[in-house]
Design a protein around this motif. Structure first.
Motif, PDB file in Angstrom:
ATOM      1  N   SER A 298       1.035  -1.058   0.399  1.00 33.03           N
ATOM      2  CA  SER A 298      -0.089   0.299  -0.135  1.00 33.03           C
ATOM      3  C   SER A 298       0.739   1.363   0.129  1.00 33.03           C
ATOM      4  N   THR A 299       0.470   2.221  -0.653  1.00 33.38           N
ATOM      5  CA  THR A 299       1.244   3.200  -0.746  1.00 33.38           C
ATOM      6  C   THR A 299       0.484   4.881  -0.506  1.00 33.38           C
ATOM      7  N   TYR A 300       0.333   5.824  -0.274  1.00 37.77           N
ATOM      8  CA  TYR A 300      -0.125   6.725  -0.106  1.00 37.77           C
ATOM      9  C   TYR A 300       0.804   8.003  -0.571  1.00 37.77           C
ATOM     10  N   TYR A 301       0.232   9.258  -0.641  1.00 45.00           N
ATOM     11  CA  TYR A 301       0.060  10.328  -1.540  1.00 45.00           C
ATOM     12  C   TYR A 301      -0.044  11.674  -0.502  1.00 45.00           C
ATOM     13  N   ALA A 302       0.820  12.478  -0.311  1.00 43.25           N
ATOM     14  CA  ALA A 302       0.019  13.886  -0.284  1.00 43.25           C
ATOM     15  C   ALA A 302      -0.357  14.238  -1.332  1.00 43.25           C
ATOM     16  N   ASP A 303      -2.138  14.982  -0.772  1.00 44.41           N
ATOM     17  CA  ASP A 303      -2.580  15.337  -2.217  1.00 44.41           C
ATOM     18  C   ASP A 303      -1.630  16.482  -3.299  1.00 44.41           C
ATOM     19  N   SER A 304      -0.443  16.895  -2.384  1.00 48.15           N
ATOM     20  CA  SER A 304       0.369  17.862  -3.616  1.00 48.15           C
ATOM     21  C   SER A 304       0.567  17.006  -4.744  1.00 48.15           C
ATOM     22  N   VAL A 305       1.476  15.707  -4.492  1.00 45.52           N
ATOM     23  CA  VAL A 305       1.859  15.018  -5.438  1.00 45.52           C
ATOM     24  C   VAL A 305       1.534  14.411  -6.144  1.00 45.52           C
ATOM     25  N   LYS A 306       0.206  13.753  -5.399  1.00 41.45           N
ATOM     26  CA  LYS A 306      -0.860  12.527  -6.191  1.00 41.45           C
ATOM     27  C   LYS A 306      -1.007  12.970  -7.590  1.00 41.45           C
ATOM     28  N   GLY A 307      -0.314  12.162  -9.150  1.00 42.19           N
ATOM     29  CA  GLY A 307      -0.762  11.586  -9.668  1.00 42.19           C
ATOM     30  C   GLY A 307       0.630  12.487 -10.651  1.00 42.19           C
ATOM     31  N   ARG A 308       1.679  12.997 -10.183  1.00 34.20           N
ATOM     32  CA  ARG A 308       3.507  12.957 -10.539  1.00 34.20           C
ATOM     33  C   ARG A 308       4.513  12.403  -9.333  1.00 34.20           C
ATOM     34  N   PHE A 309       4.104  12.012  -8.437  1.00 33.89           N
ATOM     35  CA  PHE A 309       5.256  11.275  -7.288  1.00 33.89           C
ATOM     36  C   PHE A 309       4.381   9.649  -7.455  1.00 33.89           C
ATOM     37  N   THR A 310       5.931   9.154  -7.299  1.00 29.54           N
ATOM     38  CA  THR A 310       5.619   7.599  -7.471  1.00 29.54           C
ATOM     39  C   THR A 310       6.711   7.002  -6.389  1.00 29.54           C
ATOM     40  N   ILE A 311       5.966   6.567  -5.436  1.00 28.04           N
ATOM     41  CA  ILE A 311       7.161   5.777  -4.205  1.00 28.04           C
ATOM     42  C   ILE A 311       7.158   4.226  -3.977  1.00 28.04           C
ATOM     43  N   SER A 312       8.599   3.645  -4.540  1.00 28.97           N
ATOM     44  CA  SER A 312       8.278   1.849  -4.498  1.00 28.97           C
ATOM     45  C   SER A 312       9.998   2.520  -3.354  1.00 28.97           C
ATOM     46  N   ARG A 313       9.966   0.628  -2.959  1.00 27.56           N
ATOM     47  CA  ARG A 313      11.002  -0.288  -2.283  1.00 27.56           C
ATOM     48  C   ARG A 313      11.178  -1.732  -3.453  1.00 27.56           C
ATOM     49  N   ASP A 314      12.318  -1.599  -3.130  1.00 33.73           N
ATOM     50  CA  ASP A 314      13.094  -3.613  -3.381  1.00 33.73           C
ATOM     51  C   ASP A 314      13.363  -4.242  -1.999  1.00 33.73           C
ATOM     52  N   ILE A 315      12.505  -4.834  -1.454  1.00 35.17           N
ATOM     53  CA  ILE A 315      12.885  -5.108  -0.315  1.00 35.17           C
ATOM     54  C   ILE A 315      14.513  -6.029  -0.151  1.00 35.17           C
ATOM     55  N   ALA A 316      14.903  -6.686  -1.512  1.00 34.72           N
ATOM     56  CA  ALA A 316      15.680  -7.858  -1.621  1.00 34.72           C
ATOM     57  C   ALA A 316      17.037  -6.854  -1.770  1.00 34.72           C
ATOM     58  N   LYS A 317      16.997  -5.556  -1.723  1.00 31.26           N
ATOM     59  CA  LYS A 317      17.807  -4.775  -2.188  1.00 31.26           C
ATOM     60  C   LYS A 317      18.211  -4.189  -1.289  1.00 31.26           C
ATOM     61  N   ASN A 318      17.128  -3.653  -0.464  1.00 37.14           N
ATOM     62  CA  ASN A 318      17.292  -2.634   0.732  1.00 37.14           C
ATOM     63  C   ASN A 318      17.299  -1.277   0.392  1.00 37.14           C
ATOM     64  N   MET A 319      15.845  -0.442  -0.029  1.00 38.05           N
ATOM     65  CA  MET A 319      16.049   0.672  -1.288  1.00 38.05           C
ATOM     66  C   MET A 319      15.001   0.817  -1.602  1.00 38.05           C
ATOM     67  N   LEU A 320      14.869   2.327  -1.346  1.00 35.98           N
ATOM     68  CA  LEU A 320      13.382   3.069  -1.380  1.00 35.98           C
ATOM     69  C   LEU A 320      13.507   4.016  -2.592  1.00 35.98           C
ATOM     70  N   TYR A 321      12.403   4.505  -3.148  1.00 33.65           N
ATOM     71  CA  TYR A 321      12.561   5.202  -4.833  1.00 33.65           C
ATOM     72  C   TYR A 321      11.262   5.834  -4.185  1.00 33.65           C
ATOM     73  N   LEU A 322      11.478   7.468  -4.783  1.00 34.84           N
ATOM     74  CA  LEU A 322      10.824   8.205  -4.669  1.00 34.84           C
ATOM     75  C   LEU A 322      11.020   8.932  -7.036  1.00 34.84           C
ATOM     76  N   GLN A 323       9.983   8.157  -7.869  1.00 37.31           N
ATOM     77  CA  GLN A 323      10.230   8.826  -8.784  1.00 37.31           C
ATOM     78  C   GLN A 323       9.291  10.044  -9.208  1.00 37.31           C
ATOM     79  N   MET A 324       9.618  11.647  -9.377  1.00 39.31           N
ATOM     80  CA  MET A 324       9.373  12.167  -9.384  1.00 39.31           C
ATOM     81  C   MET A 324       9.063  12.930 -10.631  1.00 39.31           C
ATOM     82  N   ASN A 325       7.929  13.089 -11.118  1.00 35.16           N
ATOM     83  CA  ASN A 325       7.398  13.973 -12.258  1.00 35.16           C
ATOM     84  C   ASN A 325       7.194  14.693 -12.832  1.00 35.16           C
ATOM     85  N   SER A 326       7.083  15.410 -13.627  1.00 37.31           N
ATOM     86  CA  SER A 326       6.019  17.444 -13.408  1.00 37.31           C
ATOM     87  C   SER A 326       6.416  18.012 -12.492  1.00 37.31           C
ATOM     88  N   LEU A 327       7.274  17.594 -12.562  1.00 37.41           N
ATOM     89  CA  LEU A 327       8.048  18.737 -11.402  1.00 37.41           C
ATOM     90  C   LEU A 327       7.597  19.887 -11.469  1.00 37.41           C
TER      91      LEU A 327
END
Length: 127
Positions: A57-86
């Motif tokens: 499950s993911t959650y977003y602030a209204d100000s970034v909804k539809g533009r930002f995407t959060i994801s994680r790679d548990i095996a690699k111990n990584m967290l990401y934030l893809q930010m578009n239409s900045l």
């Protein structure tokens, strides 16, 4: 103890994209809810996006909804934030944060809930 290190910030023109990364080391990464916060000059730190410990499950602030995407790679111990239409108002220091979570525990958007923080990475969006 969990150590978090962000990377990927920089200067980008309005409408552009950036991908932030957060590398985690220490305790079992999969036991933590993870989130991105940001803090602009003169403003309080605010929640941007969060992802539950199982990544389901993911959650977003209204100000970034539809533009930002959060994801994680548990095996690699990584967290990401893809930010578009900045936008210029996205300019801030971005922090990743971790909150130890029992199974079924809700994800919090509050700064004080999070136990571990990275050092931050600057994102600047020019108009």
């Amino acid at each position: 103890q969990v150590q978090l290190v962000e990377s990927g910030g920089g200067l980008v023109q309005a409408g552009g994209s950036l991908r932030l990364s957060c590398a985690a080391a220490g305790r079992t990464f999969s036991n933590y809810h993870l989130a991105w916060f940001r803090q602009a000059p003169g403003k309080e730190r605010e929640f941007v996006a969060g992802i539950r410990r199982n990544g389901g499950s993911t959650y977003y602030a209204d100000s970034v909804k539809g533009r930002f995407t959060i994801s994680r790679d548990i095996a690699k111990n990584m967290l990401y934030l893809q930010m578009n239409s900045l936008k210029p108002e996205d300019t801030a220091v971005y922090y990743c944060a971790a909150d130890y979570a029992f199974i079924g525990m809700a994800l919090s958007t509050g700064v004080r809930q999070y136990d571990y923080w990275g050092q931050g990475t600057q994102v600047t969006v020019s108009s």
